[in-house]
Motif scaffolding. Structure first.
Motif, PDB file in Angstrom:
ATOM      1  N   ILE A   1     -90.742   9.882 -51.412  1.00  0.00           N
ATOM      2  CA  ILE A   1     -91.991   9.276 -50.949  1.00  0.00           C
ATOM      3  C   ILE A   1     -92.386   9.844 -49.591  1.00  0.00           C
ATOM      4  O   ILE A   1     -93.573  10.027 -49.298  1.00  0.00           O
ATOM      5  CB  ILE A   1     -91.869   7.736 -50.895  1.00  0.00           C
ATOM      6  N   ASN A   2     -91.403  10.148 -48.740  1.00  0.00           N
ATOM      7  CA  ASN A   2     -91.725  10.810 -47.474  1.00  0.00           C
ATOM      8  C   ASN A   2     -92.374  12.167 -47.726  1.00  0.00           C
ATOM      9  O   ASN A   2     -93.286  12.582 -47.007  1.00  0.00           O
ATOM     10  CB  ASN A   2     -90.467  10.986 -46.630  1.00  0.00           C
TER      11      ASN A   2
ATOM     12  N   ILE B   1     -93.894  13.430 -57.881  1.00  0.00           N
ATOM     13  CA  ILE B   1     -92.965  12.781 -56.965  1.00  0.00           C
ATOM     14  C   ILE B   1     -92.143  11.791 -57.774  1.00  0.00           C
ATOM     15  O   ILE B   1     -92.647  10.755 -58.210  1.00  0.00           O
ATOM     16  CB  ILE B   1     -93.707  12.042 -55.834  1.00  0.00           C
TER      17      ILE B   1
ATOM     18  N   ALA C   1     -94.222  12.887 -50.309  1.00  0.00           N
ATOM     19  CA  ALA C   1     -95.596  12.593 -50.738  1.00  0.00           C
ATOM     20  C   ALA C   1     -96.487  12.313 -49.535  1.00  0.00           C
ATOM     21  O   ALA C   1     -97.649  12.764 -49.474  1.00  0.00           O
ATOM     22  CB  ALA C   1     -95.593  11.401 -51.690  1.00  0.00           C
TER      23      ALA C   1
ATOM     24  N   ASN D   1     -95.751   2.474 -55.048  1.00  0.00           N
ATOM     25  CA  ASN D   1     -95.643   3.696 -54.243  1.00  0.00           C
ATOM     26  C   ASN D   1     -97.023   4.220 -53.852  1.00  0.00           C
ATOM     27  O   ASN D   1     -97.240   4.658 -52.720  1.00  0.00           O
ATOM     28  CB  ASN D   1     -94.882   4.772 -55.010  1.00  0.00           C
TER      29      ASN D   1
ATOM     30  N   ASN E   1     -98.545   2.027 -51.088  1.00  0.00           N
ATOM     31  CA  ASN E   1     -97.919   2.238 -49.782  1.00  0.00           C
ATOM     32  C   ASN E   1     -98.326   3.568 -49.166  1.00  0.00           C
ATOM     33  O   ASN E   1     -98.546   3.660 -47.944  1.00  0.00           O
ATOM     34  CB  ASN E   1     -96.397   2.162 -49.910  1.00  0.00           C
ATOM     35  N   ILE E   2     -98.443   4.603 -49.965  1.00  0.00           N
ATOM     36  CA  ILE E   2     -98.834   5.923 -49.439  1.00  0.00           C
ATOM     37  C   ILE E   2    -100.267   5.878 -48.915  1.00  0.00           C
ATOM     38  O   ILE E   2    -100.558   6.390 -47.818  1.00  0.00           O
ATOM     39  CB  ILE E   2     -98.688   6.994 -50.535  1.00  0.00           C
TER      40      ILE E   2
ATOM     41  N   LEU F   1     -96.799   9.724 -59.521  1.00  0.00           N
ATOM     42  CA  LEU F   1     -95.707   8.914 -58.979  1.00  0.00           C
ATOM     43  C   LEU F   1     -95.214   7.932 -60.028  1.00  0.00           C
ATOM     44  O   LEU F   1     -95.883   7.665 -61.015  1.00  0.00           O
ATOM     45  CB  LEU F   1     -96.158   8.148 -57.733  1.00  0.00           C
TER      46      LEU F   1
ATOM     47  N   ASN G   1     -85.537  11.165 -49.987  1.00  0.00           N
ATOM     48  CA  ASN G   1     -86.702  10.276 -49.945  1.00  0.00           C
ATOM     49  C   ASN G   1     -87.950  11.018 -50.401  1.00  0.00           C
ATOM     50  O   ASN G   1     -88.697  11.556 -49.580  1.00  0.00           O
ATOM     51  CB  ASN G   1     -86.894   9.710 -48.538  1.00  0.00           C
TER      52      ASN G   1
ATOM     53  N   ASP H   1     -89.329   9.240 -57.708  1.00  0.00           N
ATOM     54  CA  ASP H   1     -88.413   8.388 -56.950  1.00  0.00           C
ATOM     55  C   ASP H   1     -87.544   7.653 -57.952  1.00  0.00           C
ATOM     56  O   ASP H   1     -87.863   6.564 -58.412  1.00  0.00           O
ATOM     57  CB  ASP H   1     -89.215   7.401 -56.094  1.00  0.00           C
TER      58      ASP H   1
END
Length: 614
Positions: free
Chosen positions: A200-201, A313, A203, A239, A242-243, A234, A198, A315
């Motif tokens: 994004i985690n 990052i 990030a 993404n 959401n971050i 990203l 993951n 994904d």
């Protein structure tokens, strides 16, 4: 494809150093007619196009790149959506030496405005995007290539051009001259690679560390320098949104560099009041603590932060959203332009891999089937009756760009008035597969590609102040301590602990083996002791062998007498050399079983029904 290597001596740092080029080569550097692999970003090739004595059109796939260059060179004309031919003609009448910055999809506006094209030069900046983007806008790119044929002198420019195997499949490029710059002295960018399920985690963790003032740092001439700004690349605007929401950042802290579209604006508005698309600050302007970028800013845009660190990052959920680490990391690493920023020499790359693994042979068969479908579809569409053909043209125009070539490479060519084979989309699918399959899934090839691109991925990295990392590098610890620390790192998933974890893996590769074989809870239950872990793995392997033997003879739905089960287990144990008395209940470890009474010639006897496989 004819290739020529141009060696650039160590005393030359930029292609714009006229006097040094005259001294070495007898003339200033000139952009060639053909493909130029400049090898490294930031060497001044675009600046040559903007400052030389030729009338020049600089084409780019990214509007943000064009805007950024236009702000640096305000005497240029920026031709993107909304600019009409009257503005172009007015500029051409007044400009002493015209320099035009234009997007791929606006080049057609210039064709009619420029009557005498022989004294103009065209520079196609970051031309690797022609292939990387062609899964969703190949028609625009094909029209752009057709329009570029109007000019006799065109330079296709990139720090990392598309691999030869792709170029040679495209008629437009296969006979073109290819020039490779070979810089004697190159800046080395050190890359931390972290593969995770993951990204994004990861990030989120990066942002939280900066929020809490836990800034990464390096030593320069004995002085500890902190990175108090970061640029995070990203794959998607979603993404980024959401971050920012999860970390509760404020608008004053955030610069969002994404493409100019209504959809992007709507997504950013979801964050809250005060958030909007930003712009890349010019040299000397203030930078915010957090800069989030999508692919809009991967290629060609310049950052002038004195202390920003760069994080990528990736994904990678679909092949056509994969970041090509052989090209994009080179582009991203070259974006920080100030030599006084020590973090311009470092890049942290966090990525995952698509769970759907496709073998090369299966992929080749997929391509073959898709090509055959395309050829049949083109023939049928072009030979259809007038009414049916008109309907199929209308149907094609209605297909959304992002799925247009999902099932075939059939394209309706508006200029030719017929259905044709879109070779650019065909080559793009091969390119995306290679990125996904090789660059991400094979760590050896990842490292090799980075080395080929002048990256340093050696284990002796210089992000040396992460004390958790240093502790394991310089101190020999008992097995129990390092196994316990490794399990804690795997649970925390933070950036700093991940760096320490990678150090432990490099020094003690058995830690990862134990963790992936047994898991943190079982290792803890065994008190982190290596002898117990080895014994547990031996037991697991033995059970797996028994499971393999039993699954070949016992099946779901079987009703088996207790005595028969014992006999079957005895045969398996003997075959595997296991000294153990068989019990029917041993099956509990391999099957879901239920006690039953089984009719026999001698009455009903005890047994078990097999209801599932464990």
């Amino acid at each position: 494809m004819k290739k020529e290597v141009i060696k650039i001596p160590a005393n030359i740092k930029y292609l714009t150093e006229r006097e040094k080029f005259i001294e070495e080569f007898g003339k200033p550097f000139e952009l060639p007619n053909g493909i130029l692999n400049k090898e490294i970003p930031g060497c001044g090739a675009t600046t040559v196009a903007l400052t030389d004595e030729h009338k020049t059109i600089i084409c780019s796939p990214r509007n943000e790149l064009l805007k950024n260059k236009h702000e640096q060179y305000p005497d240029t004309l920026l031709v993107i959506g909304g600019v009409d031919t009257k503005e172009i003609e007015a500029y051409l009448q007044t400009a002493e030496l015209p320099k035009i910055l234009v997007s791929y999809d606006s080049v057609y506006k210039l064709i009619g405005c420029i009557k005498y094209k022989s004294d103009w030069r065209v520079v196609v900046d970051e031309f690797q995007c022609l292939l990387a983007d062609s899964s969703f806008k190949s028609e625009i790119e094909l029209h752009f290539l057709d329009n570029s044929r109007s000019f006799p002198y065109v330079t296709f420019l990139s720090a990392t051009p598309i691999l030869d195997k792709y170029l040679e499949q495209i008629d437009y490029f296969k006979d073109m001259n290819y020039y490779q710059l070979d810089w004697e002295e190159k800046d080395i960018v050190r890359v931390y690679r972290e593969r995770t399920k993951n990204p994004i985690n990861a990030a989120l963790e990066i942002v939280r560390y900066y929020q809490n003032g836990n800034y990464p740092s390096v030593y320069v001439n004995g002085e500890r320098i902190y990175s108090k700004e970061c640029v995070i690349f990203l794959n998607s605007v979603n993404n980024i949104v959401n971050i920012i929401k999860q970390t509760e950042l404020n608008p004053e802290e955030v610069n969002i560099i994404v493409g100019n579209s209504d959809d992007n604006d709507r997504q950013i508005a979801r964050i809250g009041e005060g958030f909007k698309r930003g712009r890349i600050p010019l040299k000397g302007e203030t930078h915010k603590k957090f800069t989030f970028c999508t692919s809009t800013a991967y290629a060609g845009c310049d950052f002038y932060s004195t202390n920003a660190a760069t994080f990528v990052i990736s994904d990678c959920n679909r092949p056509n959203t994969a970041v090509d680490i052989a090209t994009e990391l080179v582009q991203i690493a070259g974006r920080q332009r100030l030599a006084c920023n020590p973090f311009r020499q470092f890049l942290t790359f966090v990525y995952n891999v698509n769970a759907e693994e496709v073998e090369q042979e299966a992929f080749n068969e997929h391509l073959c089937r898709k090509v055959n479908v395309t050829l049949d579809e083109i023939r049928d569409n072009n030979n259809a009756g007038e009414a049916l053909r008109a309907k199929r043209i209308k149907d094609f125009r209605r297909i959304p760009d992002n799925v247009k070539y999902q099932d075939s490479y059939t394209m309706y060519d508006e200029q030719k008035g017929e259905f044709v084979f879109n070779r650019l989309a065909y080559v793009n699918e091969q390119y995306c597969f290679d990125v996904q399959k090789f660059n991400y899934q094979n760590g050896v090839i990842v490292k090799k590609l980075l080395q080929d691109s002048s990256f340093d991925v050696s284990e002796n990295q210089t992000y040396a102040v992460y004390q958790e990392q240093l502790k394991h590098l310089i101190k020999k610890e008992p097995f129990v301590d390092r196994m316990q620390a490794y399990c804690e790192y795997r649970a925390k998933q933070g950036l700093i602990v991940n760096l320490a974890m990678s150090t432990l893996e490099s020094k003690y590769p058995e830690l990862r083996y134990y963790y992936e074989a047994l898991g943190a809870d079982r290792i803890k239950a065994l008190n982190y002791k290596e002898k117990k872990l080895l014994n547990e793995i031996h037991i697991m392997k033995t059970k797996n062998k028994i499971r393999h033997e039993l699954h070949g003879t016992i099946h779901i739905g079987d009703r088996i007498l207790t005595t028969d089960i014992q006999q079957t287990l005895r045969v398996v144990y003997d075959r595997l050399g296991i000294d153990k008395s068989p019990k029917a209940t041993d099956l509990n470890e391999f099957f879901e079983i239920h006690p039953v009474k089984i009719p026999t010639a001698n009455g009903r006897k005890n047994g078990f029904e097999i209801r599932g496989i464990l």
